[in-house]
Design an enzyme around this catalytic site. Structure first.
Site, PDB file in Angstrom:
ATOM      1  N   HIS A  52      27.634  38.302 -28.392  1.00 42.71           N
ATOM      2  CA  HIS A  52      27.976  39.710 -28.191  1.00 42.71           C
ATOM      3  C   HIS A  52      28.428  40.328 -29.516  1.00 42.71           C
ATOM      4  O   HIS A  52      28.658  39.606 -30.498  1.00 42.71           O
ATOM      5  CB  HIS A  52      29.081  39.862 -27.128  1.00 42.71           C
ATOM      6  CG  HIS A  52      30.280  39.002 -27.369  1.00 42.71           C
ATOM      7  ND1 HIS A  52      31.177  39.228 -28.379  1.00 42.71           N
ATOM      8  CD2 HIS A  52      30.724  37.880 -26.753  1.00 42.71           C
ATOM      9  CE1 HIS A  52      32.115  38.312 -28.361  1.00 42.71           C
ATOM     10  NE2 HIS A  52      31.861  37.460 -27.387  1.00 42.71           N
TER      11      HIS A  52
HETATM   12  P1  TYD Z   1      34.274  35.782 -24.023  1.00 42.07           P
HETATM   13  O1  TYD Z   1      34.570  36.962 -24.875  1.00 42.07           O
HETATM   14  O2  TYD Z   1      33.010  35.758 -23.235  1.00 42.07           O
HETATM   15  O3  TYD Z   1      34.381  34.446 -24.909  1.00 42.07           O
HETATM   16  P2  TYD Z   1      33.466  33.970 -26.142  1.00 42.07           P
HETATM   17  O4  TYD Z   1      33.113  35.171 -26.941  1.00 42.07           O
HETATM   18  O5  TYD Z   1      34.318  33.025 -26.863  1.00 42.07           O
HETATM   19  O6  TYD Z   1      32.279  33.256 -25.608  1.00 42.07           O
HETATM   20  O7  TYD Z   1      35.506  35.591 -23.041  1.00 42.07           O
HETATM   21  C1  TYD Z   1      35.553  34.612 -22.018  1.00 42.07           C
HETATM   22  C2  TYD Z   1      36.466  35.107 -20.913  1.00 42.07           C
HETATM   23  O8  TYD Z   1      37.812  35.265 -21.389  1.00 42.07           O
HETATM   24  C3  TYD Z   1      36.034  36.461 -20.363  1.00 42.07           C
HETATM   25  O9  TYD Z   1      36.224  36.428 -18.952  1.00 42.07           O
HETATM   26  C4  TYD Z   1      37.013  37.442 -20.961  1.00 42.07           C
HETATM   27  C5  TYD Z   1      38.263  36.602 -21.170  1.00 42.07           C
HETATM   28  N1  TYD Z   1      39.068  37.025 -22.332  1.00 42.07           N
HETATM   29  C6  TYD Z   1      40.305  37.626 -22.135  1.00 42.07           C
HETATM   30  O10 TYD Z   1      40.749  37.847 -21.001  1.00 42.07           O
HETATM   31  N2  TYD Z   1      41.039  37.969 -23.244  1.00 42.07           N
HETATM   32  C7  TYD Z   1      40.598  37.753 -24.501  1.00 42.07           C
HETATM   33  O11 TYD Z   1      41.298  38.086 -25.501  1.00 42.07           O
HETATM   34  C8  TYD Z   1      39.306  37.151 -24.689  1.00 42.07           C
HETATM   35  C9  TYD Z   1      38.749  36.902 -26.068  1.00 42.07           C
HETATM   36  C10 TYD Z   1      38.580  36.794 -23.581  1.00 42.07           C
END
Ligand code: TYD
Length: 137
Positions: A52
């Protein structure tokens, strides 16, 4: 060039017989105020994270332990970095697609972010990023 947008930043490293210490101060070592810190751990070596971009968020990504690959792409140009030093991090501004993969066992990734978590800030489709950046491959 994406290499003009991102920045590899070497952090202070203070080593004595007891071990090493590094630190990060907002607006001194990284160009934003830290509003949120999150970290990734217990990572499956086959897993891929990220996938993303963010409309506004700036981040600083450090590999605290182990190693992984960080792919960064601004819609025109991309680069892949191997992170494995806790005294070095990558500044990633907004509108950059990122993917993290090839995690070593025990890898721990620390991310400092300029904003609180906000789902509306996520660009979760690469095509959507291209629309934002108005570019075509
Ligand atoms: P995501 O951004 O998809 O993780 P990555 O980029 O590492 O693959 O986030 C995974 C899950 O965690 C998603 O449900 C959102 C949640 N999340 C939070 O609640 N707070 C945060 O600060 C972050 C980064 C993620």
């Amino acid at each position: 060039m994406i290499t003009e947008k991102i920045q590899t930043i070497h952090l202070p490293k203070i080593t004595d017989p007891r071990g090493s210490l590094s630190f990060i101060e907002s607006q001194r070592h990284i160009p934003f105020n830290i509003k949120r810190v999150y970290y990734l751990y217990d990572l499956d070596t086959d897993s891929e994270r990220g996938g993303h971009a963010h409309t506004d968020l700036e981040q600083f990504i450090i590999c605290l332990s182990g190693s992984f690959h960080l792919l960064l792409d601004d819609g025109k140009d991309k680069t892949e970095l191997h992170l494995n030093k806790p005294w070095e991090g990558i500044y990633v501004p907004n509108m950059i697609w990122r993917e993290m993969k090839n995690f070593s066992s025990g890898c721990i990734l620390l991310v400092l972010a300029s904003e609180f978590y906000k789902e509306q800030d996520y660009i979760r489709s690469y095509q959507e990023l291209l629309k934002f950046t108005n570019t075509k491959r």
